[in-house]
Design an enzyme around this catalytic site. Structure first.
Site, PDB file in Angstrom:
ATOM      1  N   ARG A  27       0.817  -1.153  -0.189  1.00  0.00           N
ATOM      2  CA  ARG A  27       0.420   0.533   0.176  1.00  0.00           C
ATOM      3  C   ARG A  27       1.222   0.933  -0.058  1.00  0.00           C
ATOM      4  O   ARG A  27       1.913   1.555   0.941  1.00  0.00           O
ATOM      5  CB  ARG A  27      -0.919   0.396   1.491  1.00  0.00           C
ATOM      6  CG  ARG A  27      -1.820   1.235   1.290  1.00  0.00           C
ATOM      7  CD  ARG A  27      -2.877   1.449   2.152  1.00  0.00           C
ATOM      8  NE  ARG A  27      -3.756   0.358   2.053  1.00  0.00           N
ATOM      9  CZ  ARG A  27      -5.031   0.974   2.172  1.00  0.00           C
ATOM     10  NH1 ARG A  27      -6.054   1.496   3.476  1.00  0.00           N
ATOM     11  NH2 ARG A  27      -6.500   0.472   1.694  1.00  0.00           N
ATOM     12  N   HIS A  67      -6.880   0.078  -6.178  1.00  0.00           N
ATOM     13  CA  HIS A  67      -7.387  -0.557  -5.309  1.00  0.00           C
ATOM     14  C   HIS A  67      -8.715  -1.963  -5.558  1.00  0.00           C
ATOM     15  O   HIS A  67      -9.203  -1.633  -5.220  1.00  0.00           O
ATOM     16  CB  HIS A  67      -8.543   0.601  -3.973  1.00  0.00           C
ATOM     17  CG  HIS A  67      -7.585   0.108  -2.814  1.00  0.00           C
ATOM     18  ND1 HIS A  67      -7.635  -1.435  -2.453  1.00  0.00           N
ATOM     19  CD2 HIS A  67      -9.364  -0.074  -2.101  1.00  0.00           C
ATOM     20  CE1 HIS A  67      -7.713  -0.873  -1.176  1.00  0.00           C
ATOM     21  NE2 HIS A  67      -8.401   0.047  -0.959  1.00  0.00           N
ATOM     22  N   GLN A 121     -10.210  -4.250  -3.268  1.00  0.00           N
ATOM     23  CA  GLN A 121     -11.280  -4.020  -2.418  1.00  0.00           C
ATOM     24  C   GLN A 121     -12.233  -3.713  -3.645  1.00  0.00           C
ATOM     25  O   GLN A 121     -13.484  -4.348  -3.536  1.00  0.00           O
ATOM     26  CB  GLN A 121     -10.924  -2.309  -2.059  1.00  0.00           C
ATOM     27  CG  GLN A 121     -12.631  -1.057  -2.021  1.00  0.00           C
ATOM     28  CD  GLN A 121     -12.920  -1.920  -0.283  1.00  0.00           C
ATOM     29  OE1 GLN A 121     -12.584  -2.240   0.439  1.00  0.00           O
ATOM     30  NE2 GLN A 121     -14.168  -2.458  -0.689  1.00  0.00           N
ATOM     31  N   ASP A 153     -17.444   6.808  -1.780  1.00  0.00           N
ATOM     32  CA  ASP A 153     -16.291   6.943  -1.018  1.00  0.00           C
ATOM     33  C   ASP A 153     -16.183   8.069  -0.449  1.00  0.00           C
ATOM     34  O   ASP A 153     -16.884   9.174  -0.909  1.00  0.00           O
ATOM     35  CB  ASP A 153     -15.159   6.747  -2.051  1.00  0.00           C
ATOM     36  CG  ASP A 153     -14.048   6.091  -1.645  1.00  0.00           C
ATOM     37  OD1 ASP A 153     -13.746   5.715   0.042  1.00  0.00           O
ATOM     38  OD2 ASP A 153     -12.533   5.951  -2.251  1.00  0.00           O
ATOM     39  N   CYS A 179     -16.955   1.469   0.553  1.00  0.00           N
ATOM     40  CA  CYS A 179     -15.454   0.472   0.498  1.00  0.00           C
ATOM     41  C   CYS A 179     -15.214   1.128   2.519  1.00  0.00           C
ATOM     42  O   CYS A 179     -14.055  -0.296   2.993  1.00  0.00           O
ATOM     43  CB  CYS A 179     -14.260   0.808   0.162  1.00  0.00           C
ATOM     44  SG  CYS A 179     -14.013   2.662  -0.193  1.00  0.00           S
ATOM     45  N   ARG A 202     -13.884  -8.773   2.653  1.00  0.00           N
ATOM     46  CA  ARG A 202     -12.323  -8.029   2.218  1.00  0.00           C
ATOM     47  C   ARG A 202     -11.430  -9.326   2.294  1.00  0.00           C
ATOM     48  O   ARG A 202     -10.304 -10.402   1.814  1.00  0.00           O
ATOM     49  CB  ARG A 202     -11.634  -7.779   2.803  1.00  0.00           C
ATOM     50  CG  ARG A 202     -12.316  -5.409   2.434  1.00  0.00           C
ATOM     51  CD  ARG A 202     -12.147  -5.423   1.058  1.00  0.00           C
ATOM     52  NE  ARG A 202     -10.394  -5.432   0.883  1.00  0.00           N
ATOM     53  CZ  ARG A 202      -9.919  -4.501   1.226  1.00  0.00           C
ATOM     54  NH1 ARG A 202     -10.307  -3.565   1.947  1.00  0.00           N
ATOM     55  NH2 ARG A 202      -8.032  -4.337   1.092  1.00  0.00           N
TER      56      ARG A 202
HETATM   57  N1   CP Z   1     -10.929   0.063   2.675  1.00  0.00           N
HETATM   58  C1   CP Z   1     -10.285   0.029   3.115  1.00  0.00           C
HETATM   59  O1   CP Z   1      -8.936   0.127   2.073  1.00  0.00           O
HETATM   60  O2   CP Z   1     -10.071   0.056   3.876  1.00  0.00           O
HETATM   61  P1   CP Z   1      -8.068   0.507   4.971  1.00  0.00           P
HETATM   62  O3   CP Z   1      -7.996   2.238   3.935  1.00  0.00           O
HETATM   63  O4   CP Z   1      -8.780   0.644   6.382  1.00  0.00           O
HETATM   64  O5   CP Z   1      -7.591  -0.049   4.699  1.00  0.00           O
HETATM   65  N1  NVA Z   2     -10.035   6.913  -1.783  1.00  0.00           N
HETATM   66  C1  NVA Z   2     -10.050   6.411  -0.466  1.00  0.00           C
HETATM   67  C2  NVA Z   2      -9.745   4.282   0.167  1.00  0.00           C
HETATM   68  C3  NVA Z   2      -9.689   4.208   1.232  1.00  0.00           C
HETATM   69  C4  NVA Z   2      -9.691   2.552   1.455  1.00  0.00           C
HETATM   70  C5  NVA Z   2      -8.134   6.373  -0.188  1.00  0.00           C
HETATM   71  O1  NVA Z   2      -7.644   5.892  -1.433  1.00  0.00           O
HETATM   72  O2  NVA Z   2      -8.414   6.800   0.916  1.00  0.00           O
END
Ligand code: CP
Ligand code: NVA
Length: 301
Positions: A102, A129, A132, A220, A260, A288
């Protein structure tokens, strides 16, 4: 399966169906199975952004598959002091059987995957992502028993990582995706179409028009990680795309709500919508775990 899962574009429809079948099985058997398909293996997790669901679902999932999860805060690695991504990827490939990353720039995971001889799984970048989105369409499949022909509407930041991976999913899995977003946050033109697409992606600026006849409404946060400096502008510019009861009522009567998470209640979604009987966000979050276990057991040899 391709070696890496970075955008969503690496998976075929047949493989998606395989993921769904395996996710269903793993979900059903979770409480009693003794199967450890990844016994003796180790999976790295390099995170440079915050996470609740992704970290936990991967860490628990890796453990349940019988492998050892090695969590690494990117800033504490030598990469944070100038070691190159290429060298890190080659070194880590000598120890680990796969890595979950990440980070901010999508080019970082592409570079890592180029030099890694093990599978690389994108756990969120600024641009995509995929884990997700694979979970989201599995959740739709669980509720609707199909994914093809479904109408999903994504409201808000149409230029986000979530929207980008969702567009790829719509083309590959064959559903209709309407991105409801203003001009400034419009979906990426190159992702709206795909050669041999089985689905359809439409951009609609009017949220009320977008949700007509929708089976699923998805939203989101308006301020994704890394975009905090733009907070005030984003909150103002996306305000009319808030998923509230009025918008939910304008969709199909049995439409379901996806998010999400994390949610910013009162911004992109109202409290009553996320708490309504039409909201399936916690099932979505649970999935997930099952979906990532499925994809890891298919990718890691
Ligand atoms: N939806 C998601 O990826 O959540 P986190 O940022 O908590 O991992
Ligand atoms: N679009 C959001 C998703 C978090 C899971 C971000 O990138 O912060």
């Amino acid at each position: 399966m391709q070696k890496d899962f970075l955008t969503f574009g690496e998976i075929s429809f047949d493989e998606i169906k395989e993921v769904f079948a395996l996710s269903e099985k793993l979900k059903k058997e979770r409480a009693f199975t003794k199967d450890k398909p990844l016994a003796g293996k180790s999976v790295g997790m390099i995170f440079s952004k915050s996470s609740t669901r992704t970290r936990l679902s991967f860490e628990v999932g890796i453990h349940e598959l019988g492998a050892y999860p090695v969590f690494m805060d990117q800033s504490k690695l030598q990469m944070g002091r100038g070691e190159t991504i290429a060298d890190t990827a080659r070194v880590m490939s000598r120890y680990l059987h796969a890595v979950v990353i990440r980070t901010y720039g999508h080019d970082e995971v592409v570079e890592f995957a180029k030099y890694a001889s093990m599978p690389v799984i994108n756990a969120l970048t600024d641009d995509y992502h995929p884990c997700q989105i694979l979970t989201d369409i599995f959740t739709v499949y669980e509720y609707s028993k199909r994914i093809e022909g479904i109408k999903m509407v994504f409201l808000g930041d149409g230029s986000s990582n979530m929207a980008n991976s969702l567009m790829l999913a719509a083309h590959i899995a064959g559903f209709e995706l309407v991105i409801a977003a203003p001009e400034k946050y419009r979906p990426r033109a190159d992702l709206m179409t795909m050669k041999n697409s089985c689905g359809k992606v439409v951009w609609e600026q009017d949220p009320k028009k977008a949700v007509e006849n929708a089976d699923y409404l998805y939203t989101d946060v308006w301020v994704s990680m890394g975009f905090e400096k733009e907070s005030a502008a984003r909150l103002a510019e996306l305000a009319s795309y808030q998923l509230d009861m009025k918008l939910l009522k304008a969709a199909k009567p049995d439409a379901r709500v996806l998010h999400c998470l994390p949610a910013h209640r009162g911004e992109e979604i109202t409290d009553d919508v996320i708490e309504s009987s039409q909201s399936i966000v916690f099932d979505q979050a649970e999935n997930r775990l099952h979906v990532q276990k499925a994809i890891m057991s298919m990718m890691i040899k």
